[in-house]
Design a protein around this motif. Structure first.
Motif, short mmCIF file in Angstrom:
data_model
loop_
_atom_site.label_atom_id
_atom_site.label_comp_id
_atom_site.label_asym_id
_atom_site.label_seq_id
_atom_site.Cartn_x
_atom_site.Cartn_y
_atom_site.Cartn_z
N ARG A 90 0.86 -1.19 0.00
CA ARG A 90 0.00 0.00 0.00
C ARG A 90 0.89 1.23 0.00
NH1 ARG A 90 -3.55 0.25 4.96
NH2 ARG A 90 -4.12 2.20 3.99
N LEU A 91 0.60 2.16 -0.87
CA LEU A 91 1.30 3.45 -0.87
C LEU A 91 0.42 4.42 -0.09
CD1 LEU A 91 2.44 3.57 -4.59
CD2 LEU A 91 3.71 2.77 -2.62
N VAL A 92 0.93 4.87 1.05
CA VAL A 92 0.14 5.67 1.98
C VAL A 92 0.91 6.92 2.37
CG1 VAL A 92 -0.98 5.68 4.24
CG2 VAL A 92 -0.90 3.59 2.91
N VAL A 93 0.19 8.04 2.44
CA VAL A 93 0.76 9.30 2.92
C VAL A 93 0.24 9.52 4.34
CG1 VAL A 93 0.86 11.79 2.57
CG2 VAL A 93 0.86 10.27 0.61
N THR A 94 1.15 9.74 5.27
CA THR A 94 0.76 10.04 6.65
C THR A 94 1.53 11.27 7.11
OG1 THR A 94 2.50 8.61 7.52
CG2 THR A 94 0.34 7.61 7.21
N GLY A 95 1.28 11.70 8.31
CA GLY A 95 2.05 12.80 8.87
C GLY A 95 1.31 14.11 8.96
N PRO A 137 -1.97 16.48 10.62
CA PRO A 137 -2.32 16.81 12.00
C PRO A 137 -2.79 15.57 12.77
CG PRO A 137 -3.36 18.32 10.47
CD PRO A 137 -2.73 17.25 9.66
N ALA A 138 -2.64 15.61 14.07
CA ALA A 138 -3.04 14.47 14.91
C ALA A 138 -4.51 14.14 14.69
CB ALA A 138 -2.78 14.80 16.37
N GLY A 139 -4.81 12.85 14.56
CA GLY A 139 -6.18 12.41 14.37
C GLY A 139 -6.64 12.39 12.93
N GLN A 140 -5.84 12.89 12.02
CA GLN A 140 -6.23 12.89 10.61
C GLN A 140 -5.89 11.53 10.00
OE1 GLN A 140 -4.54 16.01 8.29
NE2 GLN A 140 -5.82 15.62 6.53
N GLU A 141 -6.77 11.04 9.15
CA GLU A 141 -6.58 9.74 8.54
C GLU A 141 -5.45 9.79 7.51
OE1 GLU A 141 -10.12 8.02 6.97
OE2 GLU A 141 -11.33 8.71 8.64
N SER A 142 -4.90 8.62 7.21
CA SER A 142 -3.88 8.53 6.18
C SER A 142 -4.55 8.54 4.80
CB SER A 142 -3.06 7.26 6.36
OG SER A 142 -3.88 6.12 6.30
N LEU A 143 -3.77 8.79 3.77
CA LEU A 143 -4.29 8.88 2.41
C LEU A 143 -3.62 7.80 1.57
CD1 LEU A 143 -5.84 10.42 0.17
CD2 LEU A 143 -3.80 11.82 -0.10
N ASP A 144 -4.42 6.92 0.98
CA ASP A 144 -3.90 5.91 0.06
C ASP A 144 -3.65 6.55 -1.30
OD1 ASP A 144 -3.91 3.64 1.72
OD2 ASP A 144 -6.07 3.39 1.43
N ILE A 145 -2.51 6.24 -1.88
CA ILE A 145 -2.16 6.78 -3.19
C ILE A 145 -2.57 5.78 -4.25
CG2 ILE A 145 -0.29 7.58 -4.67
CD1 ILE A 145 -0.84 9.41 -2.34
N GLY A 146 -3.46 6.18 -5.14
CA GLY A 146 -3.91 5.33 -6.23
C GLY A 146 -3.19 5.68 -7.52
N LEU A 147 -3.60 5.06 -8.60
CA LEU A 147 -2.94 5.30 -9.89
C LEU A 147 -3.23 6.70 -10.43
CD1 LEU A 147 -1.14 4.20 -12.07
CD2 LEU A 147 -3.14 3.20 -13.16
N ALA A 148 -4.40 7.25 -10.17
CA ALA A 148 -4.72 8.58 -10.70
C ALA A 148 -3.76 9.66 -10.20
CB ALA A 148 -6.16 8.95 -10.39
N PRO A 149 -3.45 9.76 -8.90
CA PRO A 149 -2.46 10.75 -8.47
C PRO A 149 -1.07 10.48 -9.01
CG PRO A 149 -3.77 10.06 -6.60
CD PRO A 149 -4.11 9.16 -7.75
N VAL A 150 -0.72 9.20 -9.19
CA VAL A 150 0.58 8.88 -9.76
C VAL A 150 0.62 9.32 -11.21
CG1 VAL A 150 2.10 6.97 -10.44
CG2 VAL A 150 1.04 6.98 -8.20
N TRP A 151 -0.44 9.03 -11.96
CA TRP A 151 -0.50 9.37 -13.38
C TRP A 151 -0.48 10.88 -13.59
CZ3 TRP A 151 0.51 6.93 -17.63
CH2 TRP A 151 0.06 7.43 -18.84
N SER A 152 -1.12 11.64 -12.70
CA SER A 152 -1.21 13.09 -12.90
C SER A 152 -0.08 13.84 -12.20
CB SER A 152 -2.55 13.60 -12.39
OG SER A 152 -2.65 13.42 -11.00
#
Length: 55
Positions: free
Chosen positions: A31-36, A38-53
């Protein structure tokens, strides 16, 4: 640098990023995930669309 050469470089970089994502995520199960945020905020999974763009 000519426009065609610049276009090929950008297309190659985007294609390589998409190829790496295709190998890492669906085939290997990583899984490609962005974290870090503010406290309590969920992580964001990186899909192909953000990679492609990313160009």
């Amino acid at each position: 640098m000519s426009r065609i050469r610049r276009f090929r470089a950008v297309a190659g970089a985007v294609g390589l990023a998409a190829a790496i994502w295709t190998i890492a995520v669906p085939l290997l199960g990583h899984r490609l995930v962005v974290t870090g945020g503010p406290a309590g905020q969920e992580s964001l999974d990186i899909g192909l669309a953000p990679v492609w763009s990313s160009r």
